[in-house]
Motif scaffolding. Structure first.
Motif, PDB file in Angstrom:
ATOM      1  N   GLY A   1      33.880 -15.344   3.169  1.00 25.47           N
ATOM      2  CA  GLY A   1      32.974 -15.450   2.838  1.00 25.47           C
ATOM      3  C   GLY A   1      31.739 -13.953   2.717  1.00 25.47           C
ATOM      4  N   TYR A   2      30.915 -13.721   1.475  1.00 28.86           N
ATOM      5  CA  TYR A   2      30.180 -12.351   1.713  1.00 28.86           C
ATOM      6  C   TYR A   2      28.659 -12.661   0.990  1.00 28.86           C
ATOM      7  N   VAL A   3      28.110 -12.277   2.282  1.00 30.91           N
ATOM      8  CA  VAL A   3      26.515 -13.285   2.089  1.00 30.91           C
ATOM      9  C   VAL A   3      25.530 -11.747   2.319  1.00 30.91           C
ATOM     10  N   LEU A   4      24.424 -11.325   1.607  1.00 28.47           N
ATOM     11  CA  LEU A   4      23.594 -10.532   1.127  1.00 28.47           C
ATOM     12  C   LEU A   4      22.210 -11.287   2.466  1.00 28.47           C
ATOM     13  N   LYS A   5      22.190  -9.885   3.122  1.00 31.46           N
ATOM     14  CA  LYS A   5      21.459 -10.316   4.220  1.00 31.46           C
ATOM     15  C   LYS A   5      19.968 -10.651   3.843  1.00 31.46           C
ATOM     16  N   ASP A   6      19.764 -10.444   2.707  1.00 39.83           N
ATOM     17  CA  ASP A   6      18.585 -10.504   2.236  1.00 39.83           C
ATOM     18  C   ASP A   6      18.525 -12.293   2.115  1.00 39.83           C
TER      19      ASP A   6
ATOM     20  N   PRO B   1      25.035 -16.003  -3.988  1.00 40.80           N
ATOM     21  CA  PRO B   1      25.169 -16.179  -6.244  1.00 40.80           C
ATOM     22  C   PRO B   1      25.134 -15.211  -6.531  1.00 40.80           C
ATOM     23  N   GLN B   2      23.958 -13.827  -5.952  1.00 40.35           N
ATOM     24  CA  GLN B   2      23.210 -12.666  -6.169  1.00 40.35           C
ATOM     25  C   GLN B   2      25.022 -11.965  -7.092  1.00 40.35           C
ATOM     26  N   ILE B   3      26.041 -12.101  -5.721  1.00 43.94           N
ATOM     27  CA  ILE B   3      27.514 -11.487  -5.726  1.00 43.94           C
ATOM     28  C   ILE B   3      27.820 -12.436  -6.679  1.00 43.94           C
TER      29      ILE B   3
ATOM     30  N   ASP C   1      21.652 -18.426   2.890  1.00 42.49           N
ATOM     31  CA  ASP C   1      23.178 -18.856   2.091  1.00 42.49           C
ATOM     32  C   ASP C   1      23.791 -19.111   3.779  1.00 42.49           C
ATOM     33  N   LEU C   2      23.650 -18.579   4.741  1.00 40.46           N
ATOM     34  CA  LEU C   2      24.321 -18.603   6.114  1.00 40.46           C
ATOM     35  C   LEU C   2      25.398 -19.957   6.286  1.00 40.46           C
TER      36      LEU C   2
END
Length: 182
Positions: free
Chosen positions: A108-113, A135-137, A118-119
């Motif tokens: 998984g790759y989650v943006l901190k923002d 989703p942005q990724i 998302d987590l």
């Protein structure tokens, strides 16, 4: 039910050098009774040693850590403990990082923002052996793959000429298999 048994008592480790963020993540994860925080660290090498000792089900790792980066921790863990699910936390929506980490086998790759929303989705998905990307990724990767010169190629290009790199094909395959965000 069977799925509840699978999800029950999952051990989670958090590695991030910002204590306030770790506290926030612990709070979010603490809302799910099936998840237990089994350790945390703000230092890369210490995190790697502890994860190796504790062997949690899921390791949530910040990409930028002192003494060892999240990229290096992931590479080491996937080499020696391939069964651990790794979720990377990052401020960066840089596709190169994502490609590199997916090559290492992160889950998984989650943006901190977006960590707040998302987590838990990410943990849930990786425990089902899916890949979760914020989703942005996914959007950036898809837009990158859809660039006209990438997919369509020049009309005069031969049909058998490869227009996507192997890495791009791999990512597209993962997305096509539904191993994304939903």
């Amino acid at each position: 039910s069977c799925l509840n048994k699978i999800m029950a008592n999952k051990k989670i480790y958090i590695a991030d050098d910002h204590k306030i963020l770790r506290d926030g993540l612990k709070y979010i994860i603490g809302t799910v009774s099936e998840y237990t925080i089994v350790g945390e660290s703000g230092d890369g090498k210490k995190a790697l040693e502890e994860i190796d000792k504790i062997k949690p089900d899921v390791a949530i790792i910040d990409i930028s850590m002192p003494t060892m980066t999240g990229i290096e921790i992931s590479r080491q863990l996937k080499k020696y403990l391939p069964e651990i699910f790794i979720i990377i936390l990052s401020k960066h929506d840089n596709e190169e990082y994502v490609y590199q980490l997916l090559e290492y086998g992160i889950n998984g790759y989650v943006l901190k923002d977006n960590a707040g929303e998302d987590l838990l989705k990410a943990i849930d998905e990786v425990l089902k052996n899916n890949v979760y990307l914020s989703p942005q990724i996914t959007r950036r990767i898809i837009l990158n793959l859809q660039k006209p010169n990438r997919l369509l190629g020049q009309k005069e290009q031969k049909k058998d000429k490869q227009t996507l790199s192997n890495r791009e094909k791999e990512i597209l395959k993962l997305l096509a298999e539904g191993k994304s965000n939903y």
